[in-house]
Design a protein around this motif. Structure first.
Motif, PDB file in Angstrom:
ATOM      1  N   TRP A  37      33.016  46.354  39.954  1.00 46.76           N
ATOM      2  CA  TRP A  37      34.343  45.848  40.336  1.00 46.76           C
ATOM      3  C   TRP A  37      35.140  45.402  39.112  1.00 46.76           C
ATOM      4  CZ3 TRP A  37      35.769  40.571  39.769  1.00 46.76           C
ATOM      5  CH2 TRP A  37      37.045  40.259  40.279  1.00 46.76           C
ATOM      6  N   ILE A  38      34.550  44.598  38.235  1.00 43.56           N
ATOM      7  CA  ILE A  38      35.289  44.094  37.081  1.00 43.56           C
ATOM      8  C   ILE A  38      35.633  45.222  36.116  1.00 43.56           C
ATOM      9  CG2 ILE A  38      33.328  43.481  35.591  1.00 43.56           C
ATOM     10  CD1 ILE A  38      36.658  41.545  36.068  1.00 43.56           C
ATOM     11  N   ARG A  39      34.784  46.238  36.047  1.00 47.35           N
ATOM     12  CA  ARG A  39      35.118  47.399  35.218  1.00 47.35           C
ATOM     13  C   ARG A  39      36.409  48.045  35.725  1.00 47.35           C
ATOM     14  NH1 ARG A  39      30.910  51.788  36.169  1.00 47.35           N
ATOM     15  NH2 ARG A  39      32.195  52.053  38.041  1.00 47.35           N
ATOM     16  N   GLY A  40      36.508  48.204  37.046  1.00 50.43           N
ATOM     17  CA  GLY A  40      37.717  48.795  37.617  1.00 50.43           C
ATOM     18  C   GLY A  40      38.939  47.920  37.411  1.00 50.43           C
ATOM     19  N   GLU A  41      38.783  46.601  37.610  1.00 49.77           N
ATOM     20  CA  GLU A  41      39.901  45.687  37.409  1.00 49.77           C
ATOM     21  C   GLU A  41      40.387  45.726  35.962  1.00 49.77           C
ATOM     22  OE1 GLU A  41      41.545  43.719  39.775  1.00 49.77           O
ATOM     23  OE2 GLU A  41      40.402  45.086  41.053  1.00 49.77           O
ATOM     24  N   CYS A  83      38.398  34.734  34.657  1.00 51.26           N
ATOM     25  CA  CYS A  83      37.896  33.358  34.600  1.00 51.26           C
ATOM     26  C   CYS A  83      37.631  32.761  35.988  1.00 51.26           C
ATOM     27  CB  CYS A  83      38.876  32.479  33.824  1.00 51.26           C
ATOM     28  SG  CYS A  83      39.064  32.962  32.086  1.00 51.26           S
ATOM     29  N   ASP A  84      38.570  32.941  36.912  1.00 51.80           N
ATOM     30  CA  ASP A  84      38.404  32.317  38.229  1.00 51.80           C
ATOM     31  C   ASP A  84      37.366  33.023  39.095  1.00 51.80           C
ATOM     32  OD1 ASP A  84      40.183  30.359  37.662  1.00 51.80           O
ATOM     33  OD2 ASP A  84      41.786  31.066  38.967  1.00 51.80           O
ATOM     34  N   TRP A  85      37.282  34.350  38.980  1.00 51.51           N
ATOM     35  CA  TRP A  85      36.417  35.071  39.909  1.00 51.51           C
ATOM     36  C   TRP A  85      35.200  35.708  39.256  1.00 51.51           C
ATOM     37  CZ3 TRP A  85      36.594  33.527  44.519  1.00 51.51           C
ATOM     38  CH2 TRP A  85      37.798  33.076  45.075  1.00 51.51           C
ATOM     39  N   TYR A  86      35.423  36.506  38.215  1.00 55.00           N
ATOM     40  CA  TYR A  86      34.254  37.180  37.650  1.00 55.00           C
ATOM     41  C   TYR A  86      33.253  36.171  37.079  1.00 55.00           C
ATOM     42  CZ  TYR A  86      31.266  40.212  34.893  1.00 55.00           C
ATOM     43  OH  TYR A  86      30.168  40.849  34.364  1.00 55.00           O
ATOM     44  N   ILE A 144      34.088  43.356  46.782  1.00 57.72           N
ATOM     45  CA  ILE A 144      34.367  42.125  46.033  1.00 57.72           C
ATOM     46  C   ILE A 144      35.733  41.568  46.411  1.00 57.72           C
ATOM     47  CG2 ILE A 144      34.613  41.108  43.739  1.00 57.72           C
ATOM     48  CD1 ILE A 144      31.739  41.887  44.516  1.00 57.72           C
ATOM     49  N   ASN A 145      36.697  42.434  46.652  1.00 58.11           N
ATOM     50  CA  ASN A 145      38.011  41.948  47.072  1.00 58.11           C
ATOM     51  C   ASN A 145      37.937  41.285  48.441  1.00 58.11           C
ATOM     52  OD1 ASN A 145      39.326  42.720  44.722  1.00 58.11           O
ATOM     53  ND2 ASN A 145      39.831  44.758  45.500  1.00 58.11           N
ATOM     54  N   ASP A 178      39.040  37.499  48.973  1.00 54.99           N
ATOM     55  CA  ASP A 178      40.031  37.186  50.014  1.00 54.99           C
ATOM     56  C   ASP A 178      39.487  36.153  51.001  1.00 54.99           C
ATOM     57  OD1 ASP A 178      41.779  38.944  48.872  1.00 54.99           O
ATOM     58  OD2 ASP A 178      41.431  40.571  50.307  1.00 54.99           O
ATOM     59  N   LEU A 179      38.212  36.293  51.378  1.00 56.93           N
ATOM     60  CA  LEU A 179      37.624  35.360  52.326  1.00 56.93           C
ATOM     61  C   LEU A 179      37.609  33.947  51.751  1.00 56.93           C
ATOM     62  CD1 LEU A 179      36.086  34.754  54.967  1.00 56.93           C
ATOM     63  CD2 LEU A 179      33.961  35.273  53.731  1.00 56.93           C
ATOM     64  N   ILE A 180      37.103  33.811  50.541  1.00 52.54           N
ATOM     65  CA  ILE A 180      37.023  32.477  49.923  1.00 52.54           C
ATOM     66  C   ILE A 180      38.427  31.902  49.736  1.00 52.54           C
ATOM     67  CG2 ILE A 180      36.330  31.232  47.839  1.00 52.54           C
ATOM     68  CD1 ILE A 180      34.048  33.363  47.581  1.00 52.54           C
ATOM     69  N   SER A 181      39.385  32.749  49.300  1.00 49.87           N
ATOM     70  CA  SER A 181      40.760  32.290  49.076  1.00 49.87           C
ATOM     71  C   SER A 181      41.411  31.825  50.365  1.00 49.87           C
ATOM     72  CB  SER A 181      41.601  33.415  48.447  1.00 49.87           C
ATOM     73  OG  SER A 181      41.072  33.807  47.201  1.00 49.87           O
TER      74      SER A 181
END
Length: 901
Positions: free
Chosen positions: A630-634, A667-670, A748-749, A753-756
């Protein structure tokens, strides 16, 4: 291990010296590298860095660092302008302090004194640009009075003269009586002052009378017999140079008088009454005095009617021998008072009307400017403008934003002859020599002028060089190609780097500099000097007001750099550069981006503490974990967004994408989602995540470097192992669509989204932070159920939940929210007073309604919109938008809460 905090005061000077000494600012010498060049808008040699410079040069530096990292032979060519009148003023003030003046010294000694000042004190702004991080190639630094540039100036002047495009003419100019020189419109400051309209009666000649309409006491129109015409003026002293009175050809009051004469008071001269559309029959008395030698509009009327042109002023703005002896040698304002007193005493003063009007002042001298009739050198700008217009019309040069093309077109299509001579001693001496009979020889050198004179006269004669120098804008109009070695068209830099690619400049000099560079560049090289002109915003204070010392709202960029470091200031200016014409700059914004720097620094400290180091040969394409895919794609999405934004000069889009990626995504998610892996027992997963974290942070540094060069370079050197290059020369990452994993993105999104959503609901409903609330999802499909199982611990921890699961029915007292195909049900009834929260939200919504209603009534009031300053209107629009958004958010929360009751 990294220090706890980044210290810009010690790091910035060290890194800048390292970059400069390493040659990193020079264009790469690879012959295959595509050239990319920018020339700096040359600041005045007398200048110091202000916030406008900081914005303009930061944007240039972002672009040049970006293209350098993309492998181009990137040249940012710096330099300064000799700034004729401004520099001469500085040195004249120094002399005045010692009770001396330039005329006492003589021209040669005075100019030598200026060169001494320039060597010692000039160019402070160049040193200040270094503090901002400007990565110019200082080895190529130029000055508009360098010999090479002076050669180009002479070449252009002589060529244009021989082509008939430079000529000498007697015309009106803006004359500064203090500096004794013509000045450009740019050097004129229009000030509103308290003044008067004096109404004077000009006697009709030959005993002529006429019936003039007047109003009686009851407002009825009647007629009175008059033997005079009343004119109104704010400048009584100029009446001594009047050569006509103008009335509108269709004005019923006066049209029968056209062709008759009046007698000019005091002087006694007969002057004609002319019919001209310049006279406004609905303004004042409808009759205007015409003084062709002392008013630009009157000069035009004089041309149309072949009027005599009488100059009544000396260069010092005292009255000359063209006026009655009583007034000769007197200051213009002294003469004004005496003329008004005489008019009153003799009875031809018919009224005094108080008024506020615009009066031109010299921006350097502060004195009132006079329209003044003198012999000057002019460029046929209308002819040169033709190709400059065509180049933008056909797209050879584009403006960004495009709307500025209209400003460019309007000026060039209505362009006047350009006065290029100045009565100064500091500047490029005009290469023109006068023979004994006034014949003019324009040549490259005195020797060539003498040769031409011998050919003309048949013998050697004494020649006198023109005393004047050229307008500073004349030499700066050649800047893109004169700095590259022209007129030597084989000069390596001219061959490789001209035309330049992008010019970044302010809208206020589109007329005076951009258009003239276009005219000169096209005429002498056949090529437009740049492919793109990017017009940067104007920096104002946080309320949208123009910064000024008198208001006490000036933000000094050097003080800001001392307080926050260069990087936060740069990021602030870049991030706000897309707000249209104005940037509302507040210290709080800079503080916010300093916090962003701290966030970046702390992310690297976290990586070091968790042994996340670069791994030789690591390939992010090989990672297996969903989070890492996921972070690679972001990361690659951000590479694409930032690259495209910088290519398009959408600097704010680039900065905002970087901010969102670094702060929110990384910083906030990964970092948060990776902690269980880094602290877990799965060695392979841990090793992969350590390597991936290091790779992601490296990409952050590379992408951020053009905007925040100092902290990124420091982190690059402090966190990597065996780095082959400094960050400034590192290659820009290339977007790879294959790096985006749709399945990983979806999972991962969903988690984010769920946590947010849970956090958002908790915040809106005032759920205590310590309360752990149960969550159930209804309507969840197989993917959602699997993801709950996979990420249960993370969800419970990051959303502060007691439990999470799937159910068929919504629990009583739960707040619903949508998450993908499912509906989340957050059971909060036992943690808050639902009725009290309902009342609170309703009260806050009512407050928003009050703000919306009051603000909308203001903005719907045409009188308010007409009278209020732009910044006040914009402030109200922002207040309305904020209130409407706040109401919408709380209304949605209230509806949720009602569903739980």
């Amino acid at each position: 291990m990294l220090e706890k905090n980044f210290d810009p005061k010690t790091v910035e000077p060290r890194l800048y010296e390292k970059w400069e000494q390493s040659g990193a600012f020079k264009p790469r010498e690879d012959e295959e590298a595509e050239p990319f060049s920018i020339v700096i808008p040359p600041p005045n040699v007398t200048g110091s860095l202000h916030i406008g410079h900081a914005l303009n040069n930061t944007l240039q530096d972002v672009l040049i660092r970006f293209e350098r990292m993309r492998g181009k032979a990137a040249l940012w060519l710096p330099g300064t302008d000799h700034a004729g009148i401004a520099t001469q003023m500085v040195v004249e003030r120094q002399l005045a302090a010692g009770n001396m003046n330039r005329r006492d010294m003589g021209r040669e000694a005075f100019v030598e004194k200026i060169w001494e000042w320039k060597a010692e004190s000039g160019g402070a702004i160049v040193r200040q640009l270094r503090r901002l991080g400007a990565s110019c190639d200082w080895s190529r630094e130029r000055f508009t009075l360098d010999e090479g540039l002076s050669d180009a100036v002479r070449k252009v002047f002589v060529t244009l003269h021989k082509q008939g495009l430079i000529y000498r003419d007697k015309r009106l100019v803006n004359w500064d009586p203090h500096f004794q020189t013509a000045i450009s419109d740019l050097e004129v400051e229009q000030k509103e002052v308290d003044g008067h309209y004096w109404h004077f009666a000009y006697q009709l000649a030959d005993g002529l009378t006429y019936q003039h309409p007047v109003k009686d006491e009851e407002g009825n129109e009647t007629f009175e017999t008059r033997d005079y015409i009343v004119v109104a003026t704010t400048r009584p002293e100029t009446m001594l140079g009047d050569t006509a009175v103008a009335v509108h050809p269709e004005d019923e009051r006066y049209k029968h008088l056209i062709g008759k004469d009046v007698i000019l008071p005091i002087v006694g001269r007969r002057i004609p009454i002319v019919g001209d559309d310049y006279a406004d029959k609905d303004k004042g008395t409808g009759a205007v005095k015409i003084t062709p030698a002392h008013d630009f509009n009157d000069f035009g009327v004089g041309k149309r009617h072949n009027l005599e042109v009488i100059n009544i002023l000396t260069p010092f703005a005292t009255l000359n021998d063209e006026v009655p002896e009583t007034y000769r040698g007197k200051d213009r304002f002294v003469a004004r008072k005496e003329i008004v007193a005489r008019a009153e005493a003799e009875g031809w003063l018919k009224g005094i009307e108080k008024t506020k009007h615009i009066v031109p002042h010299g921006d350097r001298s502060g004195v009132v400017i006079e329209p003044f009739l003198t012999d000057q050198w002019y460029v046929n700008a209308a002819e040169l403008a033709k190709e400059a217009l065509a180049a933008v019309e056909d797209g050879r040069t584009v403006f960004e934003p495009k709307n500025w093309e209209k400003t460019y077109f309007e000026w060039l299509r209505n362009i006047e002859p350009w006065c290029v001579s100045r009565q100064l001693w500091w500047g490029h001496r005009i290469p023109a020599w006068f023979g004994p009979d006034g014949h003019i020889f324009v040549e490259m050198s005195e020797a060539e002028a003498n040769a031409a004179a011998i050919a003309h006269y048949g013998k050697a004669v004494e020649l006198t060089q023109d005393e004047d120098v050229l307008d500073t804008w004349f030499s700066s109009a050649l800047w893109p190609f004169s700095t590259m070695g022209w007129p030597d068209e084989n000069a390596p830099d001219f061959q490789k780097f001209y035309p330049t690619h992008t010019l970044i400049t302010g809208f206020d000099i589109i007329f005076f500099w951009v258009a003239r560079m276009m005219m000169m560049g096209l005429h002498f090289t056949g090529k437009a000097p740049f492919e793109r002109v990017f017009i940067n915003a104007l920096v104002r204070d946080e309320k949208g007001q123009k910064m000024s010392k008198s208001k006490g709202n000036v933000l000094d960029p050097l003080v800001l750099v001392d307080e926050y470091g260069a990087d936060p200031l740069r990021f602030t200016l870049v991030a706000m550069s897309g707000q249209g014409r104005d940037i509302k700059l507040a210290k709080q914004r800079i503080e916010g981006y300093r916090n962003f720097s701290t966030k970046l620094w702390n992310a690297h400290r976290f990586a070091q503490m968790n042994e996340c180091a670069t791994v030789d040969g690591f390939d992010p394409a090989t990672v297996n974990l969903t989070l890492n895919r996921w972070i690679r794609g972001e990361t690659h999405k951000t590479i694409k967004t930032v690259t495209e934004a910088l290519e398009a000069c959408a600097f704010d889009d680039a900065a905002n994408a970087l901010y969102k990626f670094v702060w929110n995504v990384v910083c906030d998610w990964y970092v948060e989602l990776s902690k269980p892996i880094l602290n877990g027992d799965d060695a392979a997963a841990k090793a992969e995540t350590q390597a991936m974290t290091a790779w992601v942070l490296d990409q952050c540094l590379i992408l951020l470097h053009p905007v925040m060069p100092f902290i990124t370079e420091e982190l690059w050197g402090a966190t990597g192992t065996n780095r082959a290059n400094d960050l400034i020369t590192e290659s820009w990452p290339v977007y790879d669509a294959a790096a985006i994993d749709a399945a990983a993105d979806k999972e991962i999104n969903w988690l984010i989204d769920l946590i947010s959503e849970v956090r958002s609901v908790r915040s809106e409903m005032n759920v205590p932070g310590s309360a752990k609330v149960p969550l159930s999802l209804t309507g969840a499909n197989g993917d959602t159920q699997n993801w709950i199982g996979t990420h249960r611990d993370l969800i419970l921890f990051l959303a502060r939940l007691s439990e999470v699961g799937v159910s068929d029915n919504a629990p009583a007292g739960s707040i619903p929210f949508v998450i993908s195909e499912a509906t989340g049900q957050l059971s909060i009834a036992e943690f808050i007073d639902l009725q009290a929260e309902t009342a609170r939200l309703a009260k806050e919504i009512a407050a928003f309604d009050k703000t919306i209603d009051g603000t909308r009534r203001k903005l719907d009031n045409p009188e308010f919109v007409r009278k209020a300053p732009d910044e006040v209107i914009e402030e109200n629009r922002e207040r309305l938008s904020d209130a409407e958004n706040g109401k919408a958010r709380l209304s949605a929360a209230l509806e949720r809460l009602k569903a739980a009751l």
